[in-house]
Scaffold this motif. Structure first.
Motif, PDB file in Angstrom:
ATOM      1  N   THR A 179      42.782  43.215  27.957  1.00 40.97           N
ATOM      2  CA  THR A 179      41.413  44.022  27.919  1.00 40.97           C
ATOM      3  C   THR A 179      40.698  43.635  29.224  1.00 40.97           C
ATOM      4  O   THR A 179      39.498  44.485  29.271  1.00 40.97           O
ATOM      5  CB  THR A 179      40.672  43.908  26.762  1.00 40.97           C
ATOM      6  N   VAL A 180      40.736  42.617  29.596  1.00 39.64           N
ATOM      7  CA  VAL A 180      39.878  42.180  30.573  1.00 39.64           C
ATOM      8  C   VAL A 180      39.678  42.916  31.740  1.00 39.64           C
ATOM      9  O   VAL A 180      40.642  43.724  32.294  1.00 39.64           O
ATOM     10  CB  VAL A 180      40.361  40.584  31.314  1.00 39.64           C
ATOM     11  N   PRO A 181      38.524  43.246  32.416  1.00 42.93           N
ATOM     12  CA  PRO A 181      38.296  44.236  33.669  1.00 42.93           C
ATOM     13  C   PRO A 181      39.328  43.706  34.815  1.00 42.93           C
ATOM     14  O   PRO A 181      39.402  42.670  34.981  1.00 42.93           O
ATOM     15  CB  PRO A 181      36.998  44.295  33.810  1.00 42.93           C
ATOM     16  N   ARG A 182      39.834  44.717  35.664  1.00 46.61           N
ATOM     17  CA  ARG A 182      40.601  44.422  36.480  1.00 46.61           C
ATOM     18  C   ARG A 182      40.013  43.631  37.643  1.00 46.61           C
ATOM     19  O   ARG A 182      40.725  42.546  38.055  1.00 46.61           O
ATOM     20  CB  ARG A 182      41.258  45.550  37.102  1.00 46.61           C
ATOM     21  N   ARG A 183      38.591  43.683  37.794  1.00 46.63           N
ATOM     22  CA  ARG A 183      38.152  42.771  38.999  1.00 46.63           C
ATOM     23  C   ARG A 183      38.071  41.668  38.483  1.00 46.63           C
ATOM     24  O   ARG A 183      38.144  40.418  39.482  1.00 46.63           O
ATOM     25  CB  ARG A 183      36.662  43.628  39.399  1.00 46.63           C
ATOM     26  N   LYS A 184      38.141  41.243  37.185  1.00 46.02           N
ATOM     27  CA  LYS A 184      37.999  40.064  36.795  1.00 46.02           C
ATOM     28  C   LYS A 184      39.531  39.157  36.488  1.00 46.02           C
ATOM     29  O   LYS A 184      39.688  37.972  36.773  1.00 46.02           O
ATOM     30  CB  LYS A 184      37.521  39.765  35.506  1.00 46.02           C
ATOM     31  N   LEU A 185      40.423  40.176  36.425  1.00 46.17           N
ATOM     32  CA  LEU A 185      41.680  39.521  36.629  1.00 46.17           C
ATOM     33  C   LEU A 185      42.236  39.393  37.890  1.00 46.17           C
ATOM     34  O   LEU A 185      42.948  38.461  37.777  1.00 46.17           O
ATOM     35  CB  LEU A 185      42.469  40.735  35.851  1.00 46.17           C
ATOM     36  N   ASN A 186      41.981  40.130  38.749  1.00 47.80           N
ATOM     37  CA  ASN A 186      42.625  40.318  40.122  1.00 47.80           C
ATOM     38  C   ASN A 186      42.554  38.557  40.705  1.00 47.80           C
ATOM     39  O   ASN A 186      43.794  38.012  41.127  1.00 47.80           O
ATOM     40  CB  ASN A 186      41.990  41.154  41.077  1.00 47.80           C
ATOM     41  N   PRO A 187      41.340  37.847  40.543  1.00 50.06           N
ATOM     42  CA  PRO A 187      41.363  36.609  41.339  1.00 50.06           C
ATOM     43  C   PRO A 187      42.439  35.661  40.548  1.00 50.06           C
ATOM     44  O   PRO A 187      42.872  34.423  41.236  1.00 50.06           O
ATOM     45  CB  PRO A 187      39.989  36.041  41.245  1.00 50.06           C
ATOM     46  N   TYR A 188      43.002  36.089  39.219  1.00 46.61           N
ATOM     47  CA  TYR A 188      43.738  34.957  38.528  1.00 46.61           C
ATOM     48  C   TYR A 188      45.295  35.439  38.555  1.00 46.61           C
ATOM     49  O   TYR A 188      45.995  35.028  37.990  1.00 46.61           O
ATOM     50  CB  TYR A 188      43.209  34.844  37.279  1.00 46.61           C
ATOM     51  N   LEU A 189      45.590  36.463  39.375  1.00 43.42           N
ATOM     52  CA  LEU A 189      46.970  37.154  39.314  1.00 43.42           C
ATOM     53  C   LEU A 189      47.846  36.035  40.104  1.00 43.42           C
ATOM     54  O   LEU A 189      48.860  35.738  39.538  1.00 43.42           O
ATOM     55  CB  LEU A 189      47.120  38.280  39.852  1.00 43.42           C
ATOM     56  N   HIS A 190      47.461  35.631  41.143  1.00 42.96           N
ATOM     57  CA  HIS A 190      48.440  34.798  41.812  1.00 42.96           C
ATOM     58  C   HIS A 190      49.854  35.039  41.996  1.00 42.96           C
ATOM     59  O   HIS A 190      50.710  34.223  41.399  1.00 42.96           O
ATOM     60  CB  HIS A 190      48.430  33.285  41.272  1.00 42.96           C
ATOM     61  N   LEU A 191      50.019  36.294  42.582  1.00 39.65           N
ATOM     62  CA  LEU A 191      51.327  36.908  42.493  1.00 39.65           C
ATOM     63  C   LEU A 191      51.956  36.101  43.835  1.00 39.65           C
ATOM     64  O   LEU A 191      51.693  35.984  44.700  1.00 39.65           O
ATOM     65  CB  LEU A 191      51.337  38.381  43.077  1.00 39.65           C
ATOM     66  N   THR A 192      53.410  35.582  43.436  1.00 37.12           N
ATOM     67  CA  THR A 192      54.146  34.747  44.487  1.00 37.12           C
ATOM     68  C   THR A 192      54.935  36.089  45.059  1.00 37.12           C
ATOM     69  O   THR A 192      55.000  37.114  44.921  1.00 37.12           O
ATOM     70  CB  THR A 192      55.210  34.244  43.687  1.00 37.12           C
ATOM     71  N   LYS A 193      55.589  35.703  46.189  1.00 37.64           N
ATOM     72  CA  LYS A 193      56.238  36.339  47.209  1.00 37.64           C
ATOM     73  C   LYS A 193      57.280  37.319  46.550  1.00 37.64           C
ATOM     74  O   LYS A 193      57.381  38.578  46.710  1.00 37.64           O
ATOM     75  CB  LYS A 193      56.876  35.515  48.257  1.00 37.64           C
ATOM     76  N   ALA A 194      58.134  36.783  45.805  1.00 40.04           N
ATOM     77  CA  ALA A 194      59.123  37.210  45.000  1.00 40.04           C
ATOM     78  C   ALA A 194      58.371  38.520  43.946  1.00 40.04           C
ATOM     79  O   ALA A 194      58.984  39.468  44.000  1.00 40.04           O
ATOM     80  CB  ALA A 194      59.927  36.374  44.126  1.00 40.04           C
ATOM     81  N   ALA A 195      57.449  38.024  43.332  1.00 38.11           N
ATOM     82  CA  ALA A 195      56.803  38.923  42.384  1.00 38.11           C
ATOM     83  C   ALA A 195      56.288  40.270  43.432  1.00 38.11           C
ATOM     84  O   ALA A 195      56.529  41.308  42.903  1.00 38.11           O
ATOM     85  CB  ALA A 195      55.386  38.290  41.843  1.00 38.11           C
ATOM     86  N   ARG A 196      55.806  40.038  44.416  1.00 43.43           N
ATOM     87  CA  ARG A 196      55.227  41.081  45.235  1.00 43.43           C
ATOM     88  C   ARG A 196      56.417  42.050  45.717  1.00 43.43           C
ATOM     89  O   ARG A 196      56.157  43.158  45.636  1.00 43.43           O
ATOM     90  CB  ARG A 196      54.628  40.506  46.626  1.00 43.43           C
ATOM     91  N   SER A 197      57.411  41.297  46.140  1.00 42.37           N
ATOM     92  CA  SER A 197      58.486  42.290  46.461  1.00 42.37           C
ATOM     93  C   SER A 197      59.185  42.982  45.311  1.00 42.37           C
ATOM     94  O   SER A 197      59.495  44.052  45.621  1.00 42.37           O
ATOM     95  CB  SER A 197      59.379  41.300  47.130  1.00 42.37           C
TER      96      SER A 197
END
Lengths: 323, 507
Positions: free
Chosen positions: B433-451
């Protein structure tokens, strides 16, 4: 758009309409859209409204192939198979005839409005009922004989999917009585919607069609165009387990829990494999489970043709049904 | 003579202090209540009359007026019987005004003079403490509820006569009756569910990240059984959470007699013909909490989702999103908290057997279409996961329970929740439920996740909403594995569990 009324003797009158077995031919037809050319070859494609992805795929590829040969696609504009056939015909730049069970001024089912408009523009809408006739369930089986009447004697009627008591099977029976050539697309024994066509094939009333080429061969048609082989999906990148999963799926949607039981693989391994298949566009997640897409079906064919396909069905070494 | 006591009025889940003034004066014998009193209060006349006489007092033969101030606040409830009766006795010189000093009084009178339990005692106790009042007189049956609030002197009264003797200093009161511990609930352990690994995984993720989920499968596959086990894997309620929940049950009048704090997370499963007022809260005069609020800090389970009324489902959207609901009624608007986990369940079709291997489906096309069309609308967008619950195989049914117990799952959930509390700075925000702008800094997507994501968007024609859902789920899955980064495997798991955009087309 204006509705025209045509009667026997009109240049537009589908001459084959009078050769529909023992059934009474219509006295007149109400028509919208382009004039009907009775001399052009036509194929009727009929099937269930509750189609599977595989059925829709079959209807669309047959419609597209015959349209490339300049044939007309005739169907009933219902949801499912009918709509898929009309749509594919239009998309391939061909002509299509929709035989309605309502007046031609009414779009039934309403969700097909876009299709109805498109057929009105580049194809033909016909009905034996005057404008303003609403949908009534007893009108739909009757209109099936007109679908048959739009195909010349000896011409093809293709049943894609349908139960053993479906409208598609009624059309098939009319077609046999009216000495049209009936074809049926077979399906998995698990697929309830394949029961109709499978029964037609089993009883020898219909010829099997598993590719548009089978249709042309049976009718001894000299092809004008070369059929374009569709690009083969890359199956090399699939892991043995992913290949095996793909082979476990068939025409009907398969739930993950069923896949789990059949593969005996823990969910933690099944889940990423399913996602990978979906990312490659080989399967598609629907609420009822996973369905094999058109390219997934080609990939399955590739896998089954490849040497060593048998071994894919064996249990994988090193994987048990651990929690 | 004018007498004054204090009581409370319930507004939503709050109690407000109310002055109860009783004037016993000259004129023909009569009794009136003023101050926007509902019928339940004006009927106090008959109850107090019999109760006073049954307790050995007379019905003062005077013109009596009870004023409930602030007079502009609408009031309802039967708990004004006792303060009004005491006011009459003071006005009739049977009791001194000093004896009532500092007491906030509530209680319903039986015709025999017995004091009956009322609703909202916990709310009243909290209001007393907040207003600096330290003495609350309430029905003995509700005293355990009031005793939860520390630093408050609670007088548990059983009868009107006993209450008066106590106020006169003639005798003491019996102690607060021991709270009856809630009946030992059958412990619904996750281990008892055979098979269903994917559903159990989904429950773990739902609990850890506050994601809502939809169970889909044939009748008898275990959808309800699974949903019932969600409260047991959620972290234990904090004292504040317990207080909030108990308060809601108290004002709704659903707290059992002699009950104390509710410590188990609620599990509410309203039947599908529940009205909008029943689901969201309502009633006439001032609104009472609905099922969404009764599920506060717990689980709201909607079995057979497509059978619920469309307006009720549409009405769920705001509460699911906001965690609270404001309801306006003729008596004024009130706000109820409703922060719950939503679990919905549905069959593949109205008869339940579409796609089943054992039984054929008997639904018509039209029935199936109508069933599926209920799935449209904004509520479906709030369901993050769609989990297929298949019938367990014979082997599974006969096997010994396997897999982690509820207790083990709860430990993992609690750990993941603590991680999120540290990250977002509050226990109210979770990945779901957290607003996306608060979630974004904590996503920490790896390269594999991005691809994986980059190739999935075009291949699966994902909408922005679907991507959002996948990212949130992936973050929770990573949290459960104590991973700072969201890796490709987390994205893959999220893709399999997500609710597909094509929910609508199906069924």
């Amino acid at each position: 758009m204006k509705t025209r009324v045509i009667t026997r003797g009109d240049p537009e009158w589908p001459v084959h309409m009078d050769e529909i077995g023992g059934l009474p031919p219509p006295e007149q037809l109400y028509v919208r859209g382009k004039p009907i050319d009775p001399s052009r070859a036509a194929v009727a494609i009929v099937g269930t409204r509750r189609a599977t992805v595989a059925g829709l795929d079959a209807a669309a590829s047959i419609a597209a192939a015959v349209v490339r040969e300049g044939w007309i696609v005739v169907s009933g504009m219902a949801r499912g198979i009918d709509a898929a056939a009309h749509r594919a015909a239009l998309e391939a730049g061909g002509s299509t005839v929709a035989v309605l069970g309502t007046g031609v001024d009414i779009c039934y089912p309403p969700r097909n409005t876009a299709l109805y408009d498109a057929i009105g523009q580049t194809g033909t809408l016909i009905s034996e009922y005057p404008d303003g006739t609403p949908s009534a369930r007893w009108n739909f089986p009757r209109r099936n004989r007109i679908i048959v009447g739009c195909v010349p004697a000896g011409g093809p009627v293709v049943v894609v999917e349908g139960g053993v008591k479906s409208g598609a099977l009624i059309t098939a029976r009319y077609a046999i009585d009216a000495s049209r050539e009936v074809f049926a697309v077979p399906g998995s024994y698990r697929n309830a919607m394949a029961a109709g066509p499978n029964e037609l094939i089993r009883s020898g009333q219909a010829a099997l069609v598993a590719s548009p080429d089978h249709l042309f061969e049976a009718l001894e048609v000299q092809l004008h165009s070369r059929s374009v082989p569709s690009a083969m999906p890359a199956v090399d990148g699939l892991s043995p387990f992913q290949k095996r999963l793909l082979l476990l799926m068939d025409d009907v949607s398969t739930t993950p829990s069923r896949l789990q039981v059949e593969s005996g693989i823990a969910w933690s391994e099944l889940s990423p494999a399913l996602a990978s298949l979906e990312i490659r566009g080989l399967v598609s997640k629907r609420i009822s489970g996973y369905e094999v897409t058109a390219s997934g079906a080609r990939a399955r064919r590739c896998l089954l043709d490849a040497p060593g396909a048998e071994s894919l069905a064996d249990p994988l070494p090193g994987t048990g049904s651990s929690g | 003579m004018l007498a004054k006591t204090e009581s409370i009025a319930i507004v939503g889940t709050e109690a407000r202090l109310v002055d109860v003034e009783v004037d016993v004066g000259t004129g023909l014998p009569a009794f009136r209540v003023v101050g926007l009193a509902a019928k339940s209060i004006t009927e106090a006349e008959q109850r107090t009359r019999s109760a006073l006489m049954a307790s050995g007092f007379r019905w003062p033969p005077h013109r009596m007026v009870a004023n409930l101030a602030p007079a502009a606040l609408p009031k309802e409830g039967t708990h004004f019987d006792l303060p009004i009766a005491l006011g009459m006795l003071v006005g009739d010189d049977r009791l001194s005004q000093e004896a009532l000093a500092d007491w906030v009084v509530m209680g319903e009178l039986a015709l025999t003079g017995r004091v009956r339990p009322v609703r909202g005692v916990l709310a009243a106790a909290i209001a007393c403490r907040e207003a600096g009042r330290d003495r609350l007189m309430c029905p003995a049956a509700n005293a355990a509820e009031a005793a939860v609030v520390e630093g408050l002197e609670v007088a548990p009264v059983r009868t009107l006569a006993e209450c008066i003797r106590y106020l006169k200093g003639e005798e003491g009161l019996q102690g607060i009756p021991d709270p009856i511990p809630p009946a030992e609930r059958d412990v619904d352990d996750l281990r008892e569910v055979r098979g269903q690994q994917n559903a159990k995984t989904a429950l773990l993720i739902a609990a850890a990240g506050g994601h809502n989920l939809l169970f889909y499968g044939p009748p008898g596959a275990g959808k309800t059984m699974l949903a019932r086990r969600l409260p047991g894997v959620l972290p234990e309620m904090s004292v504040e959470e317990s207080l909030e929940v108990t308060r809601i049950y108290s004002v709704a009048g659903l707290l059992a007699e002699r009950a104390s704090l509710i410590t188990e997370r609620p599990f509410r499963t309203p039947h599908h013909n529940v009205s909008m007022a029943g689901l969201l809260g309502g009633g006439h005069g001032l609104a009472r909490p609905g099922e969404v609020s009764l599920a506060h800090h717990g689980v709201l389970f909607l079995d057979e989702l497509p059978f619920y009324k469309s307006d009720a489902l549409e009405g769920l959207r705001a509460p699911v999103e906001d965690g609270s609901i404001r309801i306006a009624r003729s008596g004024g608007a009130v706000k109820f908290p409703c922060r719950f986990s939503l679990v919905a369940a549905m069959n593949p079709c109205p008869c339940g057997f579409a796609g089943d291997q054992l039984k054929p489906c008997t639904c018509s096309d039209h029935e199936r279409q109508r069933y599926g069309s209920k799935l449209s609308g904004p509520l479906i967008d709030r369901l993050d996961m769609q989990v297929d619950v298949g019938r367990p195989s014979e082997e599974e049914l006969l096997s010994e329970p396997t897999g982690p117990s509820s207790e083990e799952v709860r430990a993992r959930v609690t750990e993941a929740r603590e991680l999120q509390t540290r990250r977002y700075g509050t226990s109210l925000l979770v990945n779901g439920t957290v607003p996306r702008r608060k979630l974004n800094p904590y996503l920490h997507l790896t390269k594999a996740a991005r691809s994986e994501l980059r190739s999935s968007i075009p291949a699966m024609a994902l909408s922005g909403r679907a991507v959002n859902r996948i990212l949130r789920l992936a973050r929770t899955i990573a949290d459960l594995q104590r991973s700072r980064e969201v890796d490709g495997s987390h994205i893959l798991d999220a893709i399999t569990l997500r609710a597909s955009d094509r929910l609508l087309e199906a069924a």
